[in-house]
Design a protein around this motif. Structure first.
Motif, PDB file in Angstrom:
ATOM      1  N   VAL A  96      56.593 -21.155 -30.544  1.00 27.57           N
ATOM      2  CA  VAL A  96      56.227 -22.475 -30.408  1.00 27.57           C
ATOM      3  C   VAL A  96      57.527 -23.283 -30.420  1.00 27.57           C
ATOM      4  O   VAL A  96      57.645 -24.191 -29.525  1.00 27.57           O
ATOM      5  CB  VAL A  96      55.410 -22.907 -31.723  1.00 27.57           C
ATOM      6  CG1 VAL A  96      54.898 -24.134 -31.356  1.00 27.57           C
ATOM      7  CG2 VAL A  96      54.113 -22.083 -31.625  1.00 27.57           C
ATOM      8  N   LEU A 149      43.806 -23.135 -24.054  1.00 27.29           N
ATOM      9  CA  LEU A 149      45.166 -23.180 -24.463  1.00 27.29           C
ATOM     10  C   LEU A 149      45.950 -24.032 -23.645  1.00 27.29           C
ATOM     11  O   LEU A 149      46.645 -25.025 -23.916  1.00 27.29           O
ATOM     12  CB  LEU A 149      45.900 -22.005 -24.813  1.00 27.29           C
ATOM     13  CG  LEU A 149      45.221 -20.909 -25.614  1.00 27.29           C
ATOM     14  CD1 LEU A 149      46.261 -19.591 -25.470  1.00 27.29           C
ATOM     15  CD2 LEU A 149      45.054 -21.686 -26.933  1.00 27.29           C
ATOM     16  N   ASP A 168      47.660 -27.658 -24.348  1.00 32.02           N
ATOM     17  CA  ASP A 168      49.123 -27.857 -23.774  1.00 32.02           C
ATOM     18  C   ASP A 168      49.216 -29.102 -22.952  1.00 32.02           C
ATOM     19  O   ASP A 168      50.300 -30.045 -23.524  1.00 32.02           O
ATOM     20  CB  ASP A 168      49.750 -26.771 -23.169  1.00 32.02           C
ATOM     21  CG  ASP A 168      51.089 -26.757 -23.029  1.00 32.02           C
ATOM     22  OD1 ASP A 168      52.145 -27.073 -23.543  1.00 32.02           O
ATOM     23  OD2 ASP A 168      51.422 -27.104 -21.626  1.00 32.02           O
ATOM     24  N   ALA A 179      52.972 -18.343 -26.872  1.00 31.75           N
ATOM     25  CA  ALA A 179      53.049 -19.575 -28.220  1.00 31.75           C
ATOM     26  C   ALA A 179      52.184 -18.710 -29.200  1.00 31.75           C
ATOM     27  O   ALA A 179      52.297 -19.005 -30.226  1.00 31.75           O
ATOM     28  CB  ALA A 179      52.897 -20.802 -27.856  1.00 31.75           C
ATOM     29  N   SER A 188      55.804 -28.617 -25.692  1.00 31.76           N
ATOM     30  CA  SER A 188      55.011 -29.049 -24.392  1.00 31.76           C
ATOM     31  C   SER A 188      55.858 -30.002 -23.703  1.00 31.76           C
ATOM     32  O   SER A 188      56.530 -30.991 -24.300  1.00 31.76           O
ATOM     33  CB  SER A 188      53.554 -29.707 -24.845  1.00 31.76           C
ATOM     34  OG  SER A 188      53.008 -28.656 -25.582  1.00 31.76           O
ATOM     35  N   ARG A 196      49.977 -13.842 -27.308  1.00 37.76           N
ATOM     36  CA  ARG A 196      49.476 -13.042 -26.267  1.00 37.76           C
ATOM     37  C   ARG A 196      50.208 -12.467 -25.304  1.00 37.76           C
ATOM     38  O   ARG A 196      49.765 -11.479 -24.554  1.00 37.76           O
ATOM     39  CB  ARG A 196      48.195 -13.630 -25.737  1.00 37.76           C
ATOM     40  CG  ARG A 196      47.090 -13.916 -26.369  1.00 37.76           C
ATOM     41  CD  ARG A 196      46.137 -14.719 -25.810  1.00 37.76           C
ATOM     42  NE  ARG A 196      45.031 -15.351 -26.703  1.00 37.76           N
ATOM     43  CZ  ARG A 196      44.230 -16.240 -26.495  1.00 37.76           C
ATOM     44  NH1 ARG A 196      44.172 -16.768 -25.162  1.00 37.76           N
ATOM     45  NH2 ARG A 196      43.543 -16.758 -27.594  1.00 37.76           N
ATOM     46  N   LEU A 202      53.767 -26.561 -34.686  1.00 39.44           N
ATOM     47  CA  LEU A 202      52.368 -25.502 -34.706  1.00 39.44           C
ATOM     48  C   LEU A 202      51.837 -24.802 -33.456  1.00 39.44           C
ATOM     49  O   LEU A 202      52.050 -25.858 -32.642  1.00 39.44           O
ATOM     50  CB  LEU A 202      51.405 -26.131 -35.539  1.00 39.44           C
ATOM     51  CG  LEU A 202      51.763 -26.540 -36.964  1.00 39.44           C
ATOM     52  CD1 LEU A 202      50.762 -27.466 -37.326  1.00 39.44           C
ATOM     53  CD2 LEU A 202      51.730 -25.373 -38.007  1.00 39.44           C
ATOM     54  N   SER A 203      51.348 -23.798 -33.277  1.00 38.97           N
ATOM     55  CA  SER A 203      50.970 -23.323 -32.302  1.00 38.97           C
ATOM     56  C   SER A 203      49.499 -23.965 -31.961  1.00 38.97           C
ATOM     57  O   SER A 203      49.032 -24.728 -32.765  1.00 38.97           O
ATOM     58  CB  SER A 203      50.577 -21.855 -32.315  1.00 38.97           C
ATOM     59  OG  SER A 203      49.403 -21.549 -32.659  1.00 38.97           O
ATOM     60  N   TYR A 204      49.053 -24.048 -30.686  1.00 41.32           N
ATOM     61  CA  TYR A 204      47.969 -24.596 -30.476  1.00 41.32           C
ATOM     62  C   TYR A 204      46.872 -24.442 -31.189  1.00 41.32           C
ATOM     63  O   TYR A 204      46.037 -25.132 -32.058  1.00 41.32           O
ATOM     64  CB  TYR A 204      47.584 -24.599 -28.594  1.00 41.32           C
ATOM     65  CG  TYR A 204      48.610 -24.659 -27.850  1.00 41.32           C
ATOM     66  CD1 TYR A 204      49.414 -25.682 -27.381  1.00 41.32           C
ATOM     67  CD2 TYR A 204      49.463 -23.284 -27.276  1.00 41.32           C
ATOM     68  CE1 TYR A 204      50.149 -25.999 -26.695  1.00 41.32           C
ATOM     69  CE2 TYR A 204      50.605 -23.482 -26.496  1.00 41.32           C
ATOM     70  CZ  TYR A 204      50.945 -24.967 -26.390  1.00 41.32           C
ATOM     71  OH  TYR A 204      52.110 -24.971 -25.382  1.00 41.32           O
ATOM     72  N   ILE A 205      46.558 -22.977 -31.370  1.00 40.07           N
ATOM     73  CA  ILE A 205      45.534 -22.431 -32.382  1.00 40.07           C
ATOM     74  C   ILE A 205      45.716 -23.016 -33.782  1.00 40.07           C
ATOM     75  O   ILE A 205      44.768 -23.652 -34.278  1.00 40.07           O
ATOM     76  CB  ILE A 205      45.435 -21.205 -32.094  1.00 40.07           C
ATOM     77  CG1 ILE A 205      45.094 -20.714 -30.703  1.00 40.07           C
ATOM     78  CG2 ILE A 205      44.188 -20.677 -33.133  1.00 40.07           C
ATOM     79  CD1 ILE A 205      44.875 -19.108 -30.452  1.00 40.07           C
ATOM     80  N   GLU A 262      50.454 -18.499 -23.458  1.00 36.05           N
ATOM     81  CA  GLU A 262      50.293 -17.496 -24.166  1.00 36.05           C
ATOM     82  C   GLU A 262      51.065 -16.680 -24.958  1.00 36.05           C
ATOM     83  O   GLU A 262      51.092 -15.987 -25.979  1.00 36.05           O
ATOM     84  CB  GLU A 262      49.980 -16.349 -23.033  1.00 36.05           C
ATOM     85  CG  GLU A 262      48.630 -16.518 -22.293  1.00 36.05           C
ATOM     86  CD  GLU A 262      48.062 -15.711 -21.401  1.00 36.05           C
ATOM     87  OE1 GLU A 262      49.012 -14.850 -20.779  1.00 36.05           O
ATOM     88  OE2 GLU A 262      46.877 -15.666 -21.051  1.00 36.05           O
ATOM     89  N   GLU A 269      38.952 -16.472 -30.666  1.00 34.86           N
ATOM     90  CA  GLU A 269      40.326 -16.380 -29.876  1.00 34.86           C
ATOM     91  C   GLU A 269      39.867 -17.132 -28.569  1.00 34.86           C
ATOM     92  O   GLU A 269      39.463 -16.650 -27.461  1.00 34.86           O
ATOM     93  CB  GLU A 269      40.353 -14.856 -29.401  1.00 34.86           C
ATOM     94  CG  GLU A 269      41.204 -13.944 -30.468  1.00 34.86           C
ATOM     95  CD  GLU A 269      42.561 -14.476 -30.877  1.00 34.86           C
ATOM     96  OE1 GLU A 269      43.264 -15.030 -30.205  1.00 34.86           O
ATOM     97  OE2 GLU A 269      42.656 -14.454 -32.170  1.00 34.86           O
ATOM     98  N   PRO A 270      40.422 -18.389 -28.622  1.00 37.28           N
ATOM     99  CA  PRO A 270      40.117 -19.384 -27.611  1.00 37.28           C
ATOM    100  C   PRO A 270      40.814 -19.041 -26.095  1.00 37.28           C
ATOM    101  O   PRO A 270      41.922 -18.376 -26.360  1.00 37.28           O
ATOM    102  CB  PRO A 270      40.867 -20.804 -28.091  1.00 37.28           C
ATOM    103  CG  PRO A 270      40.739 -20.614 -29.485  1.00 37.28           C
ATOM    104  CD  PRO A 270      41.085 -19.207 -29.838  1.00 37.28           C
ATOM    105  N   ALA A 271      39.960 -19.234 -25.156  1.00 34.67           N
ATOM    106  CA  ALA A 271      40.382 -18.742 -23.937  1.00 34.67           C
ATOM    107  C   ALA A 271      41.846 -19.444 -23.551  1.00 34.67           C
ATOM    108  O   ALA A 271      42.216 -20.432 -23.882  1.00 34.67           O
ATOM    109  CB  ALA A 271      39.341 -19.077 -22.798  1.00 34.67           C
ATOM    110  N   THR A 272      42.592 -18.719 -22.654  1.00 35.05           N
ATOM    111  CA  THR A 272      43.923 -19.231 -22.207  1.00 35.05           C
ATOM    112  C   THR A 272      43.662 -20.552 -21.490  1.00 35.05           C
ATOM    113  O   THR A 272      44.654 -21.420 -21.777  1.00 35.05           O
ATOM    114  CB  THR A 272      44.611 -18.203 -20.941  1.00 35.05           C
ATOM    115  OG1 THR A 272      44.883 -16.999 -21.903  1.00 35.05           O
ATOM    116  CG2 THR A 272      45.803 -18.893 -20.399  1.00 35.05           C
TER     117      THR A 272
END
Lengths: 411, 264
Positions: free
Chosen positions: A283, B172, B176, A303, A288, A306, B143-146, A301, B166-169
């Motif tokens: 992150v 995300l 962002d 971050a 961003s 994935r 922090l990460s998006y999630i 992904e 697990e939210p879809a890309t």
């Protein structure tokens, strides 16, 4: 050819387990682990290595800077450039470079660089970078305006270097009532500017449009060729022909008396890449607005875990594809010939050691490079016509057609 | 934004060179709902609940979700002016209740200081905008998006219901883009305006401050500071809710709002 010595100035003297436990060794990894006694020793060792590099025949010393991370303890490249300006005599001081967007006052950078150029008697090459993602956070600078600030600060610095003051600057990100630094570079029209990079197409295109040499940072050979395809294409559209004098490459290259020792020490190049402690936090390294929009899917992904770091690769793969070269002088020269033949750079930086490689082994590496590898490369460079910007008298930029020279000798 | 049988009308309204995405639904007292920094989810449960009894106007902030990005925009006050422009053009400000959620609450507070008597009611839910004295406003840059969005939920099952475990890309990427716009206008100082507390004293609009007891993004003390700074404000604390009260307890929040709107 222009052959440079480089070290990231690793600060490896911290408890490794602490880094492993924290899970990242950047930005938030506490500086309570920074030991200034070791820091003092290391800074002075690095200065000794730079002076040795000049002694054994390197043409340049390449310096950089990073913030809040043990992989590079050089927090201000202008500080080391200032020291080396006074303690070396011949080498170019190649800053790759000052992170422009992190500067709230680019005029001050213009002043510092002019001072370094004068003290060094015109040996400054002033590269500029955007700064890493986590450095935007380390310095509180807005990542969303990174590229805009880079371009505006660059324009302001070049103007401060080349146009008599006082003048006023009312830009988007910088406003200065009076620009009139009472220090200007010794070189005219201004010190050469080289632009290093690794991932962003935008930076390659920008460098080519400015007619500034681009320094590819340890990319693999096939990727490097693609960089030059793009650079040459933009150069053609801009009205000049690309070629070796616009091409630089930073090669991780450790040389020792035996193959075994060279390979063992070369593994330390992975120290920074996170094999031991996980350098980059997914992150913090990609805030961003900082990265190229064309990589948005990959970075979001990354971050959230994935996909793996778009920048990383295993040691064996990097030895195989020559992102890392290690061996005795005899075995590394043919590998470096391949690099020169296939990608045709005229500027090559040697990133000679990293991590826990001892000062003694680093000095051996610098000596072997200077005594055996550099002379061979100069011959290959002549054979292949790889003339550096200095040898080719290349223009300083698209804006200034004349080559940069110190005033006393150039006019 | 319709699973509960509410028919939403969407349009693109040109304001200050921005193609502002505006959704509207329902009849009754007029309510403007300003969303969070993460944007408005496809299924927005509070807006749906409000549209049953109110005429709801639900814009996406400039540069967020489906509204175009104004490259020139630099501050949250700029956003507030854009909304005043939108309301002025349609003569909607009179008898309007402005409901600001989190970051949207900050925008609503700025709007109120610009026109201290323009609105009928002001509702701020877990609003950013005021610097806490003891705690900190959580920094999404770290922090990460999630992780950031999950931090705003007291009950993680509510997150899973809205965004999936697990939210879809694609989600995300939208987070962002919204985060980038937040950085463009609220990077420094992060998520507050030091002059705002000094200007809230002139706002005579009756205000309801709502805070989730377990808000881990904006500390409850900020709610207390809003209550002190606004002359006609009361603070309502929602037990068992985090920062995203509107997504965790939409019906409870909707009834707080509609009762407040109906007060004499």
């Amino acid at each position: 050819m222009h052959l440079m010595y480089f070290t990231e100035q690793p600060m490896s003297a911290y408890p490794e387990q602490e880094g492993r436990d924290f899970g990242a060794t950047a930005l938030m990894f506490s500086n309570r682990h920074f030991d200034p006694v070791a820091g003092s020793r290391l800074y002075n060792e690095y200065l000794e290595h730079y002076r040795l590099a000049e002694e054994v025949g390197f043409d340049g010393i390449m310096l950089n800077e990073h913030h809040n991370a043990p992989f590079c303890m050089q927090a201000k490249c202008n500080v080391f450039a200032s020291i080396l300006a006074a303690t070396t005599r011949r080498v170019k001081l190649v800053l790759l470079g000052n992170p422009l967007p992190l500067a709230d006052n680019p005029v001050r950078l213009a002043e510092e660089l002019a001072m370094i150029d004068m003290v060094s008697r015109g040996r400054l090459v002033s590269g500029f970078v955007r700064g890493g993602g986590q450095e935007q956070l380390a310095t509180g600078v807005n990542p969303a305006y990174n590229r805009e600030r880079f371009e505006e600060a660059h324009a302001l610095i070049v103007k401060a270097w080349t146009q008599p003051g006082p003048f006023r600057w009312e830009g988007t990100h910088y406003q200065h009532r009076v620009v009139n630094p009472w220090a200007v570079p010794l070189q005219t029209p201004h010190p050469r500017v080289w632009i290093p990079g690794v991932l962003s197409k935008e930076t390659i295109i920008w460098a080519a449009k400015q007619r500034y040499p681009y320094i590819a940072l340890s990319t693999e050979i096939e990727a490097t060729k693609k960089i030059w395809e793009l650079y040459d294409q933009v150069a053609k559209e801009t009205g000049y022909a690309g070629g070796p004098e616009y091409r630089g490459y930073l090669q991780r290259c450790h040389v020792a008396e035996t193959e075994e020792k060279a390979l063992a020490n070369a593994r330390q190049f992975m120290w920074m890449q996170g094999e031991f402690t996980g350098l980059a936090h997914p992150v913090w390294s990609s805030p961003s607005g900082y990265f190229s929009p064309s990589y948005r899917t990959a970075f979001v992904e990354y971050a959230v875990g994935r996909r793996s770091n778009p920048r990383g690769a295993a040691f064996e793969d990097q030895i195989q594809n020559q992102q890392i070269v290690a061996g005795t002088p005899k075995t590394v020269i043919p590998k470096l010939r391949r690099l020169l033949e296939e990608t045709r750079p005229s500027i090559v930086g040697f990133w000679a050691a990293d991590g826990f490689v001892s000062s003694a082994d680093t000095k051996t590496c610098i000596r072997l490079l200077g005594q055996e590898v550099l002379p061979a490369l100069r011959d290959i460079g002549k054979e292949l016509g790889l003339w550096s910007p200095f040898e080719a008298n290349a223009p300083t930029s698209i804006q200034f057609a004349e080559p940069a020279r110190p005033k006393e000798t150039g006019r | 934004m319709s699973v509960s049988g509410i028919a939403w009308h969407t349009e693109s309204v040109p304001v200050a060179g921005i193609a502002l995405h505006v959704a509207s639904a329902g009849t009754g007292p007029r309510v403007l709902v300003l969303p969070h920094d993460i944007g408005r989810p496809d299924r927005a449960p509070l807006e749906d609940a409000l549209a049953r009894t109110c005429s709801v106007l639900a814009p996406s902030h400039p540069g967020y979700d489906r509204s175009s990005r104004p490259d020139w925009m630099r501050s949250v006050r700029d956003v507030a002016v854009v909304y005043h422009w939108l309301l002025g053009e349609r003569d909607l400000a009179r008898d309007l209740t402005v409901v600001g959620l989190g970051f949207g609450g900050w925008i609503a507070a700025e709007m109120a200081t610009m026109a201290p008597r323009a609105f009928k009611r002001l509702v701020l839910v877990g609003a950013m905008g005021i610097k806490p004295e003891r705690g900190e406003i959580a920094d999404q840059a770290l922090l990460s998006y999630i992780d950031y969005v999950r931090r705003g939920f007291a009950d993680q099952r509510a997150f899973d219901r809205l965004f999936g475990a697990e939210p879809a890309t694609s989600q995300l990427e939208q987070w962002d883009l919204n985060r980038e716009m937040t950085f463009r206008i609220a990077w420094k100082p992060y998520m507050y305006n030091p002059t705002l507390p000094h200007l809230l004293g002139g706002v005579t609009t009756p205000a309801l401050i709502v805070w989730g007891r377990d808000d881990r993004i904006v500390p409850l003390e900020c709610g207390e500071r809003y209550q002190k700074a606004l002359p006609r404000a009361r603070l309502e604390i929602v037990e068992g809710a985090g920062h995203f009260v509107d997504m965790e307890q939409p019906d409870m929040l909707a009834s707080l709002v509609t009762r407040f709107v109906a007060e004499a």
